[in-house]
Design a protein around this motif. Structure first.
Motif, mmCIF file in Angstrom:
data_model
loop_
_atom_site.group_PDB
_atom_site.id
_atom_site.type_symbol
_atom_site.label_atom_id
_atom_site.label_comp_id
_atom_site.label_asym_id
_atom_site.label_seq_id
_atom_site.Cartn_x
_atom_site.Cartn_y
_atom_site.Cartn_z
ATOM 1 N N TYR A 1 7.058 12.628 -7.164
ATOM 2 C CA TYR A 1 5.720 12.411 -6.684
ATOM 3 C C TYR A 1 6.136 10.973 -6.368
ATOM 4 N N ALA A 2 5.814 10.875 -5.069
ATOM 5 C CA ALA A 2 5.904 9.570 -4.355
ATOM 6 C C ALA A 2 5.180 8.266 -5.043
ATOM 7 N N PRO A 3 4.241 8.303 -5.140
ATOM 8 C CA PRO A 3 3.666 7.047 -5.831
ATOM 9 C C PRO A 3 4.120 6.363 -7.044
ATOM 10 N N MET A 4 4.944 7.095 -7.716
ATOM 11 C CA MET A 4 5.393 6.843 -9.134
ATOM 12 C C MET A 4 6.489 5.550 -8.882
ATOM 13 N N PHE A 5 7.123 5.665 -7.593
ATOM 14 C CA PHE A 5 7.973 4.730 -7.273
ATOM 15 C C PHE A 5 7.506 3.643 -6.480
ATOM 16 N N PHE A 6 6.252 3.662 -5.903
ATOM 17 C CA PHE A 6 5.745 2.916 -4.995
ATOM 18 C C PHE A 6 5.802 1.443 -5.576
ATOM 19 N N PHE A 7 5.357 1.129 -6.671
ATOM 20 C CA PHE A 7 5.416 -0.397 -7.005
ATOM 21 C C PHE A 7 6.839 -0.840 -7.554
ATOM 22 N N LEU A 8 7.520 -0.077 -7.531
ATOM 23 C CA LEU A 8 9.098 -0.391 -7.620
ATOM 24 C C LEU A 8 9.615 -1.079 -6.430
ATOM 25 N N MET A 9 9.118 -0.383 -5.147
ATOM 26 C CA MET A 9 9.755 -0.601 -3.859
ATOM 27 C C MET A 9 9.015 -1.825 -3.340
ATOM 28 N N ILE A 10 7.780 -2.182 -3.482
ATOM 29 C CA ILE A 10 7.024 -3.103 -2.597
ATOM 30 C C ILE A 10 7.299 -4.554 -3.002
ATOM 31 N N ARG A 11 8.098 -4.850 -4.304
ATOM 32 C CA ARG A 11 8.722 -6.020 -4.399
ATOM 33 C C ARG A 11 9.531 -6.485 -3.305
ATOM 34 N N ARG A 12 9.297 -7.888 -3.082
ATOM 35 C CA ARG A 12 10.110 -8.294 -1.830
ATOM 36 C C ARG A 12 11.425 -8.988 -2.287
ATOM 37 N N ARG A 138 -0.058 -12.550 -3.325
ATOM 38 C CA ARG A 138 -0.813 -11.393 -3.291
ATOM 39 C C ARG A 138 -0.324 -10.336 -3.735
ATOM 40 N N THR A 139 1.094 -10.121 -3.092
ATOM 41 C CA THR A 139 2.015 -8.727 -3.473
ATOM 42 C C THR A 139 2.458 -8.872 -4.963
ATOM 43 N N GLY A 140 2.502 -9.990 -5.667
ATOM 44 C CA GLY A 140 2.998 -10.239 -6.977
ATOM 45 C C GLY A 140 1.859 -9.520 -7.722
ATOM 46 N N ALA A 141 0.562 -10.186 -7.510
ATOM 47 C CA ALA A 141 -0.468 -9.912 -8.184
ATOM 48 C C ALA A 141 -0.707 -8.059 -8.143
ATOM 49 N N LEU A 142 -0.472 -7.461 -6.828
ATOM 50 C CA LEU A 142 -0.658 -6.350 -6.926
ATOM 51 C C LEU A 142 0.400 -5.418 -7.623
ATOM 52 N N PHE A 185 -9.792 -3.773 -3.257
ATOM 53 C CA PHE A 185 -10.333 -3.174 -2.215
ATOM 54 C C PHE A 185 -10.447 -3.907 -0.910
ATOM 55 N N ASN A 186 -10.743 -5.197 -1.028
ATOM 56 C CA ASN A 186 -10.863 -5.952 0.233
ATOM 57 C C ASN A 186 -9.361 -6.354 0.572
ATOM 58 N N LEU A 187 -8.258 -6.094 -0.032
ATOM 59 C CA LEU A 187 -6.863 -6.301 0.509
ATOM 60 C C LEU A 187 -6.495 -5.097 1.466
ATOM 61 N N GLN A 188 -7.294 -4.117 1.456
ATOM 62 C CA GLN A 188 -6.685 -3.052 2.227
ATOM 63 C C GLN A 188 -6.713 -3.598 3.853
ATOM 64 N N SER A 189 -7.682 -4.809 4.070
ATOM 65 C CA SER A 189 -7.657 -5.127 5.310
ATOM 66 C C SER A 189 -6.866 -6.413 5.318
ATOM 67 N N ASP A 190 -5.710 -6.905 4.553
ATOM 68 C CA ASP A 190 -5.189 -7.846 4.533
ATOM 69 C C ASP A 190 -4.037 -7.835 5.672
ATOM 70 N N TRP A 191 -3.992 -9.033 6.196
ATOM 71 C CA TRP A 191 -2.880 -8.885 7.596
ATOM 72 C C TRP A 191 -1.437 -8.536 7.206
ATOM 73 N N ASP A 192 -1.107 -8.493 5.817
ATOM 74 C CA ASP A 192 0.277 -7.930 5.233
ATOM 75 C C ASP A 192 -0.085 -6.635 5.264
ATOM 76 N N THR A 194 2.150 -4.567 3.682
ATOM 77 C CA THR A 194 2.732 -4.278 2.488
ATOM 78 C C THR A 194 1.405 -4.409 1.318
ATOM 79 N N ASN A 195 0.609 -5.291 1.709
ATOM 80 C CA ASN A 195 -0.386 -5.554 0.730
ATOM 81 C C ASN A 195 -1.741 -4.417 1.022
ATOM 82 N N GLN A 196 -1.838 -4.281 2.313
ATOM 83 C CA GLN A 196 -2.777 -2.944 2.668
ATOM 84 C C GLN A 196 -2.226 -1.684 1.903
ATOM 85 N N ILE A 197 -1.072 -1.508 2.073
ATOM 86 C CA ILE A 197 -0.595 -0.159 1.388
ATOM 87 C C ILE A 197 -0.881 -0.170 -0.127
ATOM 88 N N ALA A 198 -0.514 -1.250 -0.689
ATOM 89 C CA ALA A 198 -0.163 -1.398 -2.121
ATOM 90 C C ALA A 198 -1.813 -1.497 -2.552
#
Length: 230
Positions: A1-12, A138-142, A185-192, A194-198
């Motif tokens: 199930y893909a979302p399970m690994f999502f937050f392990l993948m988005i760390r830069r 912001r990525t760290g917060a997510l 919710f507002n970060l869905q329109s972030d310029w980044d 990565t943050n949009q998807i997260a």
């Protein structure tokens, strides 16, 4: 199930350079390093005082172990708070990873008197990072919020239905303040992107359903108003 690994993948990955907003001259950096060596370290940690030693092994789900981890979070938090404000992005990323690992156990497992204190610490940190001008903050917060919501778990090895998994992700939807969900919710329109998807994944999997629908409706209404005015 893909979302399970999502937050392990988005760390830069850590970078060896400072962020543009905190760049300093080589002279200044050398002076800072010398000063740090000659003075008491602000974030030094005495591991011997963390009560980590046990005579026998205890299971991960044991209440004693869970509260031991919570005690570590409380003791290390002042250091975490200072380190996430570091001018070096690689230091911040390491700290985000440590926090994500420590906050994995569900707060439902904690003694009630500690739950409020834990959520106050997490909420304050997440709000501070979400308000940062630095995209990586912001990525760290997510990432931290995703770990609190359970998105850092590996469910592939567990025999659990999809419905039960979704219930697990939403177990804290009311505990997390609405103001934080609105910021996510507002970060869905972030310029980044990565943050949009997260933020999109967090809203879809962990935010209160009715709140998410209302925010989406309000967004559509505002877009319609702007289109009518153009």
């Amino acid at each position: 199930y893909a979302p399970m690994f999502f937050f392990l993948m988005i760390r830069r990955p850590p970078r060896s350079t400072q962020s543009r907003s905190s760049a300093a001259s080589d002279v200044y950096k050398r002076q800072g390093l010398q000063s740090a060596e000659n003075s008491k370290r602000l974030f030094s940690i005495d591991i011997d005082k963390l009560d980590l030693m046990y005579e026998s092994k205890i299971p991960y789900s044991d209440e004693q172990y869970i509260h031991m981890r919570l005690g570590i979070i409380f003791k290390l938090w002042p250091s975490f708070k200072g380190l996430v404000q570091s001018s070096w992005s690689n230091i911040r990323n390491v700290v985000y990873g440590i926090i994500c690992h420590l906050v994995k156990p569900s707060i439902i497992c904690y003694n009630q008197k500690y739950t409020k204190k834990f959520m106050q610490l997490i909420s304050a940190l997440v709000v501070e990072l979400l308000n940062s001008k630095e995209s990586e903050c912001r990525t760290g917060a997510l990432n931290v919020l995703g770990s609190v919501c359970g998105l850092g778990y590996d469910f592939e090895s567990l025999n659990i239905s999809l419905n039960k998994t979704m219930e697990f992700f939403r177990r804290l939807e009311i505990v997390i303040p609405q103001s934080i969900w609105e910021m996510v919710f507002n970060l869905q329109s972030d310029w980044d992107t990565t943050n949009q998807i997260a933020s999109m994944v967090l809203i879809q999997l962990s935010a209160p359903r009715e709140m998410a629908r209302n925010m989406f409706k309000a967004r559509l209404d505002s877009i319609k108003v702007l289109q009518s005015q153009s």
